[in-house]
Scaffold this active site. Structure first.
Site, PDB file in Angstrom:
ATOM      1  N   ASP A   1      -9.915 -10.489   6.993  1.00 38.66           N
ATOM      2  CA  ASP A   1     -11.290 -10.746   6.542  1.00 38.66           C
ATOM      3  C   ASP A   1     -11.652 -12.212   6.788  1.00 38.66           C
ATOM      4  OD1 ASP A   1     -11.771  -8.166   5.657  1.00 38.66           O
ATOM      5  OD2 ASP A   1     -12.576  -8.804   3.722  1.00 38.66           O
TER       6      ASP A   1
ATOM      7  N   TYR B   1       0.825  -1.207   0.000  1.00 38.54           N
ATOM      8  CA  TYR B   1       0.000   0.000   0.000  1.00 38.54           C
ATOM      9  C   TYR B   1       0.864   1.264   0.000  1.00 38.54           C
ATOM     10  CZ  TYR B   1      -4.378  -2.482   1.224  1.00 38.54           C
ATOM     11  OH  TYR B   1      -5.490  -3.286   1.242  1.00 38.54           O
TER      12      TYR B   1
ATOM     13  N   ASP C   1      -0.234 -18.437   1.949  1.00 36.18           N
ATOM     14  CA  ASP C   1      -1.225 -19.391   1.426  1.00 36.18           C
ATOM     15  C   ASP C   1      -1.472 -20.518   2.433  1.00 36.18           C
ATOM     16  OD1 ASP C   1       1.406 -20.133   0.946  1.00 36.18           O
ATOM     17  OD2 ASP C   1       1.005 -21.067  -0.994  1.00 36.18           O
TER      18      ASP C   1
ATOM     19  N   ASP D   1      -4.477  -7.761   5.369  1.00 39.46           N
ATOM     20  CA  ASP D   1      -5.799  -7.297   4.944  1.00 39.46           C
ATOM     21  C   ASP D   1      -6.666  -8.509   4.602  1.00 39.46           C
ATOM     22  OD1 ASP D   1      -7.918  -5.732   3.922  1.00 39.46           O
ATOM     23  OD2 ASP D   1      -7.101  -5.894   1.896  1.00 39.46           O
TER      24      ASP D   1
ATOM     25  N   LYS E   1       5.632 -14.423   2.169  1.00 37.63           N
ATOM     26  CA  LYS E   1       5.586 -15.278   0.980  1.00 37.63           C
ATOM     27  C   LYS E   1       7.031 -15.355   0.480  1.00 37.63           C
ATOM     28  CE  LYS E   1       3.625 -17.754  -2.149  1.00 37.63           C
ATOM     29  NZ  LYS E   1       3.064 -19.086  -1.859  1.00 37.63           N
TER      30      LYS E   1
HETATM   31  C1  IPM Z   1      -9.564  -2.837   5.466  1.00 34.49           C
HETATM   32  C2  IPM Z   1     -10.226  -2.508   4.180  1.00 34.49           C
HETATM   33  C3  IPM Z   1      -9.438  -1.492   3.402  1.00 34.49           C
HETATM   34  C4  IPM Z   1      -8.049  -1.994   3.196  1.00 34.49           C
HETATM   35  C5  IPM Z   1     -10.103  -1.129   2.095  1.00 34.49           C
HETATM   36  C6  IPM Z   1     -11.375  -0.377   2.317  1.00 34.49           C
HETATM   37  C7  IPM Z   1      -9.187  -0.427   1.173  1.00 34.49           C
HETATM   38  O1  IPM Z   1     -10.416  -3.642   3.439  1.00 34.49           O
HETATM   39  O2  IPM Z   1      -9.416  -1.944   6.310  1.00 34.49           O
HETATM   40  O3  IPM Z   1      -9.190  -3.971   5.654  1.00 34.49           O
HETATM   41  O4  IPM Z   1      -7.784  -2.858   2.384  1.00 34.49           O
HETATM   42  O5  IPM Z   1      -7.150  -1.502   3.865  1.00 34.49           O
HETATM   43 MG    MG Z   2      -9.797  -5.390   4.373  1.00 31.74          MG
END
Ligand code: IPM
Ligand code: MG
Length: 359
Positions: free
Chosen positions: A250, A138, A222, A246, A189
Site C-alpha cells: 500500500d 493470514y 519498520d 500487505d 522483523k
Molecule cells: C490486499 C488487501 C487485502 C489483504 C484485504 C482486502 C484483506 O488489502 O490485497 O492487499 O490484506 O490481503
Molecule cells: Mg492490502
C-alpha cells in the site's frame, strides 16, 4: 488461434466498473493481435449473492474455477457485510484453495504520474514486492474463548513453514534474477520475533546460495518503510511475509502516485491451478457508481494475466498503451486528472487500435 478460458469475478464496489473496463481493453487487444482469443465467463459472485443466498460463491465454486486458465478479479467488501466474512467467503478460499502462494505486486511511476516524493520520477522507483500468500499472519490460525467476558482471549497465530518460506524465497530470487538490477531485499522483523522470522532469515541465506547472480540484503520491516521513502532507488525486488508485504505494498502504491494504479497477481508458480489477477485497491465504496474509478490497476492486472498466459507481446502492448494515455494526462481524479473511467478506457482502446499489430 490460441484460446484462453477466463473467469471474471467483478464482485463488489468499483470491482464491476474496473473489470468491465479491463474486459473492453482485453477485447481490443485480442482484436488487434488476432492470434489469441479470450473466452470470458463473468460470474456474479460477491456480497450481493451473499445477501440473497447466504454465500458469496457457490459450494462447488472452486471446482468450477479449476478448469479456467486464469481468474480476473475485481474487489470484495461491502459496508453492510463484515469484512472477515467477505474476505474468507470468496478471495481467500480461492487464493488458498488454489495454493496461489506467490502474490506479485509491481510498482513503478508511470509517465505523467507524480510521486508524492520530491524529486522522484519514473526510473527512481521500480519495484516488485513478492508477498507470501499462503500462510504467515493470514494462516487463519487462532481462536476466541470466554467471549464477552473480562477474561476473553483472542489469538492470531502466524504460521511459517520451511516448505512455505523456501518456495516463496526461491520464487523471489528467481524473479530478482530475471530483472535488470538483480537485487533482492528480504524483509522480516527478526529482531523482535525470534522464531519464525529468524527461520525466514536463515532460509533466505540458504536459497541465496542457489542464485549467485543476485545480490541481496535484509531489512527490518519498520526500517523498510523509511528506506522506501528516503532511498527508493536502492530497492528493486522485495520479499516479505503476508502481512508485512500487505502493508508495504500500500505504501509502495501511494509513493508511485495512487492506489488506483497498483496491480497484483496471485500466482501458483507450479501452474497446478489457475492464477488470479486483480487490482489491489479494493471495493472503494466512497466512489462506487460515480464513474471515476481509476481503471489503470485493472489494466495492469490484465497485462500481468496476459504475461502469465504467455501472451507477452499483448501484455507489453497493453502497458505501452496505458503509459501513452497517462503521459497524455488522460487520468482519473485520484491522479489529479478529470477523466472518467470510460474516458480512460476509450483512450487506452484507441491507443491499442493505433499500434501496429506486431507491437
Ligand atoms: C490486499 C488487501 C487485502 C489483504 C484485504 C482486502 C484483506 O488489502 O490485497 O492487499 O490484506 O490481503
Ligand atoms: Mg492490502
Amino acid at each position: 488461434m490460441r484460446r484462453y478460458k477466463i473467469a471474471a469475478i467483478p464482485a463488489d464496489g468499483i470491482g464491476p466498473e474496473v473489470i468491465h473496463a479491463g474486459l473492453e481493453v482485453l477485447a481490443a487487444l485480442a482484436a488487434r493481435h488476432g492470434d489469441f482469443a479470450l473466452d470470458v465467463e463473468t460470474l456474479d459472485w460477491g456480497s450481493a449473492r451473499y445477501r440473497k443466498l447466504g454465500a458469496l460463491m457457490p459450494e462447488d465454486g472452486l471446482a468450477h474455477l479449476r478448469g479456467m486458465d486464469a481468474i480476473y478479479f475485481g474487489a470484495v467488501g461491502a459496508p453492510d457485510v463484515p469484512d472477515h466474512i467477505t474476505l474468507w467467503g470468496l478471495r481467500l478460499p480461492i487464493c488458498q484453495g488454489f495454493d496461489q502462494y506467490a502474490n506479485v505486486r509491481p510498482t513503478r511511476i508511470l509517465p505523467g504520474v507524480k510521486s508524492p516524493l520530491a524529486g522522484v520520477g519514473p526510473g527512481d522507483l521500480d519495484w516488485v514486492i513478492v508477498r507470501e500468500n499462503s500462510e504467515g499472519e493470514y494462516a487463519g490460525n487462532g481462536g476466541r474463548t470466554h467471549r464477552g467476558l473480562p477474561e476473553e482471549v483472542g489469538t492470531e497465530v502466524a504460521i511459517f513453514t520451511r516448505v512455505g518460506v523456501t518456495r516463496i524465497m526461491r520464487f523471489a530470487f528467481r524473479l530478482a534474477a530475471a530483472r535488470p538490477r538483480r537485487h533482492l531485499t528480504v524483509v522480516t522483523k527478526s529482531n523482535a520475533q525470534r522464531f519464525g522470522m529468524v527461520m525466514w532469515d536463515e532460509i533466505a541465506a540458504e536459497i541465496a546460495a542457489e542464485f549467485p547472480t543476485v545480490t541481496w540484503d535484509k531489512e527490518l520491516v519498520d526500517a523498510m518503510t523509511t528506506r522506501m521513502v528516503r532511498r527508493p532507488a536502492s530497492i528493486d525486488t522485495v520479499v516479505a511475509t503476508n502481512l508485512h508485504a500487505d502493508i508495504l505494498s500500500d505504501l509502495a502504491a501511494a509513493l508511485a502516485g495512487s492506489l488506483g494504479i497498483a496491480p497484483t497477481g496471485n500466482i501458483d508458480p507450479e501452474r497446478r491451478f489457475p492464477s488470479m489477477f486483480e487490482p489491489i485497491h479494493g471495493s472503494a465504496f466512497d466512489i462506487t457508481g460515480k464513474g471515476i474509478a481509476n481503471p489503470v490497476a485493472s489494466f495492469w492486472s490484465a497485462a500481468m494475466m496476459l504475461d502469465h498466459l504467455g501472451e507477452n507481446g499483448a501484455a507489453q502492448a497493453l502497458m505501452t498503451a496505458v503509459e501513452q494515455v497517462c503521459a497524455a494526462g488522460i487520468v482519473t481524479p485520484d491522479l489529479g486528472g478529470k477523466a472518467t473511467t470510460k474516458e480512460v478506457t476509450r483512450a487506452v482502446c484507441a491507443a491499442i487500435a493505433g499500434m501496429n499489430a506486431a507491437g
